[in-house]
Design a protein around this motif. Sequence first.
Motif, PDB file in Angstrom:
ATOM      1  N   TYR A 366      -4.350  -9.350  18.029  1.00 12.31           N
ATOM      2  CA  TYR A 366      -3.090  -9.671  17.352  1.00 12.31           C
ATOM      3  C   TYR A 366      -1.964  -8.850  17.968  1.00 12.31           C
ATOM      4  O   TYR A 366      -2.110  -7.636  18.170  1.00 12.31           O
ATOM      5  N   GLU A 367      -0.837  -9.502  18.229  1.00 13.64           N
ATOM      6  CA  GLU A 367       0.348  -8.768  18.664  1.00 13.64           C
ATOM      7  C   GLU A 367       1.208  -8.458  17.448  1.00 13.64           C
ATOM      8  O   GLU A 367       1.578  -9.363  16.688  1.00 13.64           O
ATOM      9  N   LEU A 368       1.532  -7.189  17.267  1.00 14.92           N
ATOM     10  CA  LEU A 368       2.333  -6.729  16.142  1.00 14.92           C
ATOM     11  C   LEU A 368       3.764  -6.519  16.616  1.00 14.92           C
ATOM     12  O   LEU A 368       4.009  -5.771  17.558  1.00 14.92           O
ATOM     13  N   GLU A 369       4.710  -7.205  15.981  1.00 18.60           N
ATOM     14  CA  GLU A 369       6.125  -7.066  16.318  1.00 18.60           C
ATOM     15  C   GLU A 369       6.936  -6.840  15.043  1.00 18.60           C
ATOM     16  O   GLU A 369       6.442  -7.010  13.927  1.00 18.60           O
ATOM     17  N   SER A 370       8.201  -6.435  15.220  1.00 16.22           N
ATOM     18  CA  SER A 370       9.056  -6.174  14.057  1.00 16.22           C
ATOM     19  C   SER A 370      10.446  -6.750  14.291  1.00 16.22           C
ATOM     20  O   SER A 370      10.855  -6.974  15.432  1.00 16.22           O
ATOM     21  N   SER A 371      11.149  -6.972  13.221  1.00  5.26           N
ATOM     22  CA  SER A 371      12.544  -7.395  13.252  1.00  5.26           C
ATOM     23  C   SER A 371      13.285  -6.666  12.147  1.00  5.26           C
ATOM     24  O   SER A 371      12.928  -6.777  10.966  1.00  5.26           O
ATOM     25  N   ASP A 372      14.289  -5.867  12.543  1.00  6.25           N
ATOM     26  CA  ASP A 372      15.089  -5.108  11.586  1.00  6.25           C
ATOM     27  C   ASP A 372      14.219  -4.241  10.680  1.00  6.25           C
ATOM     28  O   ASP A 372      14.444  -4.137   9.485  1.00  6.25           O
ATOM     29  N   LEU A 373      13.203  -3.618  11.267  1.00  2.32           N
ATOM     30  CA  LEU A 373      12.346  -2.728  10.503  1.00  2.32           C
ATOM     31  C   LEU A 373      11.695  -1.731  11.451  1.00  2.32           C
ATOM     32  O   LEU A 373      11.216  -2.103  12.528  1.00  2.32           O
ATOM     33  N   SER A 374      11.683  -0.474  11.068  1.00  4.47           N
ATOM     34  CA  SER A 374      10.973   0.557  11.814  1.00  4.47           C
ATOM     35  C   SER A 374      10.501   1.620  10.837  1.00  4.47           C
ATOM     36  O   SER A 374      10.982   1.700   9.711  1.00  4.47           O
ATOM     37  N   TRP A 375       9.549   2.418  11.281  1.00  8.65           N
ATOM     38  CA  TRP A 375       9.075   3.515  10.436  1.00  8.65           C
ATOM     39  C   TRP A 375       8.796   4.727  11.300  1.00  8.65           C
ATOM     40  O   TRP A 375       8.560   4.623  12.495  1.00  8.65           O
ATOM     41  N   VAL A 376       8.858   5.882  10.680  1.00  7.93           N
ATOM     42  CA  VAL A 376       8.547   7.143  11.337  1.00  7.93           C
ATOM     43  C   VAL A 376       7.280   7.695  10.705  1.00  7.93           C
ATOM     44  O   VAL A 376       7.158   7.766   9.484  1.00  7.93           O
ATOM     45  N   GLY A 377       6.332   8.106  11.546  1.00 11.80           N
ATOM     46  CA  GLY A 377       5.064   8.619  11.036  1.00 11.80           C
ATOM     47  C   GLY A 377       3.966   7.590  11.218  1.00 11.80           C
ATOM     48  O   GLY A 377       3.986   6.788  12.150  1.00 11.80           O
ATOM     49  N   GLU A 378       2.999   7.590  10.312  1.00  6.91           N
ATOM     50  CA  GLU A 378       1.819   6.742  10.441  1.00  6.91           C
ATOM     51  C   GLU A 378       1.772   5.675   9.361  1.00  6.91           C
ATOM     52  O   GLU A 378       1.960   5.967   8.176  1.00  6.91           O
ATOM     53  N   ALA A 379       1.531   4.435   9.779  1.00  2.00           N
ATOM     54  CA  ALA A 379       1.304   3.332   8.845  1.00  2.00           C
ATOM     55  C   ALA A 379      -0.195   3.135   8.674  1.00  2.00           C
ATOM     56  O   ALA A 379      -0.985   3.407   9.587  1.00  2.00           O
ATOM     57  N   GLU A 380      -0.605   2.661   7.502  1.00  6.49           N
ATOM     58  CA  GLU A 380      -2.017   2.402   7.226  1.00  6.49           C
ATOM     59  C   GLU A 380      -2.371   0.981   7.631  1.00  6.49           C
ATOM     60  O   GLU A 380      -1.688   0.027   7.264  1.00  6.49           O
ATOM     61  N   LEU A 381      -3.441   0.825   8.383  1.00  8.41           N
ATOM     62  CA  LEU A 381      -3.916  -0.485   8.826  1.00  8.41           C
ATOM     63  C   LEU A 381      -5.283  -0.743   8.228  1.00  8.41           C
ATOM     64  O   LEU A 381      -6.214   0.042   8.418  1.00  8.41           O
ATOM     65  N   ASN A 382      -5.402  -1.851   7.516  1.00 16.22           N
ATOM     66  CA  ASN A 382      -6.686  -2.274   6.947  1.00 16.22           C
ATOM     67  C   ASN A 382      -7.089  -3.592   7.604  1.00 16.22           C
ATOM     68  O   ASN A 382      -6.360  -4.574   7.531  1.00 16.22           O
TER      69      ASN A 382
END
Length: 532
Positions: A366-382
């Motif tokens: 899967y290719e993960l992309e974003s639009s008008d959204l970002s985060w700093v640190g770690e996101a949880e992936l399930n």
Amino acid sequence: MELETPISGSYAEYRIHHLHMGCDFKTFHTNGLYAKAPFSGYVESIAQSAKGYGVNLVLKSYSSPLKAKLAHLLDFNGIRKDLELLREALSLLSGGEFQIKFAQPSYYAKQGDSLARLGESGTGVSHLHFELHLPGGTLNPLPYLPLRGKDRQPPELLFLYVDSDDGTRLRFPLQKKEEGIFELPSGTRLSLSGAVRFRLGAYDLMTSRNKNNLFFVGVYSGQTTMYERSFRGMSYEEARNHQDIFDSNRSSLNPAVYVYNLFPSHGPSSDLSSYPAGTSLEILVSASDHAGNESKIRIPISVLAGAKRKETQQKKTDFTSKDGILRIKTPAKTTYGAGQLTFQKISNLSEIAPLPEGLVLKSQAYELESSDLSWVGEAELNWQGLRLGKKDGIYIYDPGTKRWSGLKQIGGLAYLSKLGILAVLEDNAKPTIAHPYLISRHRRIPEASEEDWEERLYVLSDVGSGYAGGAEILLEGESYPSEFDGDRKMLVLRIPRSLFSWKKRYLLQMRIKDRAGNSSGWFTDWIRLSER
């Protein structure tokens, strides 16, 4: 420094949790070179810690509010031996961590005096970290350094990202026409409307092989300046809000590729709704280094009929792929924007993100992309329904660096801080052991080495899950201890020099395993006493 060395890290470079507010200078993996006073003044404070700046000092100018910070030092062995004695005493009394500011000037230095010896305390491979401070912020040291090497290479522009209110989300690999001139893929003309945001993936090589930060970036339409960002200096407040400057999830550290937000924190790069439909525009993006070398790309745009402005939405932090397989939760306190994360299944993975030899695909990618959204640190992936074998892991492919790397996993969760292609891979690649480059054979120059010990370094590498620890070391057939230098990715052996009075050379054998259980072959070396 007492000699001119290349810059390994420049001012305001992106880091995951902060910006790098100084310049790093290579010491070629060795400790013990002298750090010189950049101006006449007095030592205002000294400190020591196991992480961060390590052993460091702040020098205050006699004649101005300017301060210089020198960090990751080995010790304060310079013209003031009493300062090093004080450091040793404070280290013993405090258990190794302290910070003191002198009530009045006590330790003076003239410009060019040896203040300390360079090392690797705190974190990172040995280097000099150098900062310039004024009240309220920091200065980029580059314009003030008497560097003799002439930088004639303009920055490299790699990617252009485009988001607009009409729902357009585009990513273009940029083509290099000639030095300093870049283009969109042949025949590309953008048709956009409404508010538009541009992001630029780029780096600058300066006078070293390291990929460094730009010095300046700007966006222009004719004679109109749409956005400019200079890295000549920065307030502490700007540095804290580094997500406004860099796209946190597209920027990479190893090797470095930085993605710059070419728009202010509250607004687009350009609002095309003020132009009549059918208008043709040419947007110029310019990037330059501190030596004045400039790279440009021109972006042709056709304005479409006005798109409706996006209504302000509530910030979202929970995202799921259409098939329900992937679920990502970004950190609530450090998620910015009210946009989306999107998931796209990849069918031609070998063409877009080829796997290194030894890594085997075990899932849909899967290719993960974003639009008008970002985060700093770690996101949880399930990853729903996933059962990992001993050699399996969740990996991410970074299109900027063109590398696969394993994600940190705890229980059923994986953690990610960047965008890219996600897949489950089986690791059958064997780790390797090798001699380091000649210049990296020792961690200290002879004048700063420990008299009673002979030190040997060996490079470890693995394309898959990474070194797992617990190396098997045999010296003359007997088990022997070692340490792992995580910054250099090296095994370090320390052998008493007195041992060589009994025997002139020793047979060394070693092998390692990665986290998937793959074992390297036996590496063999002869250990002789080095000359001093």
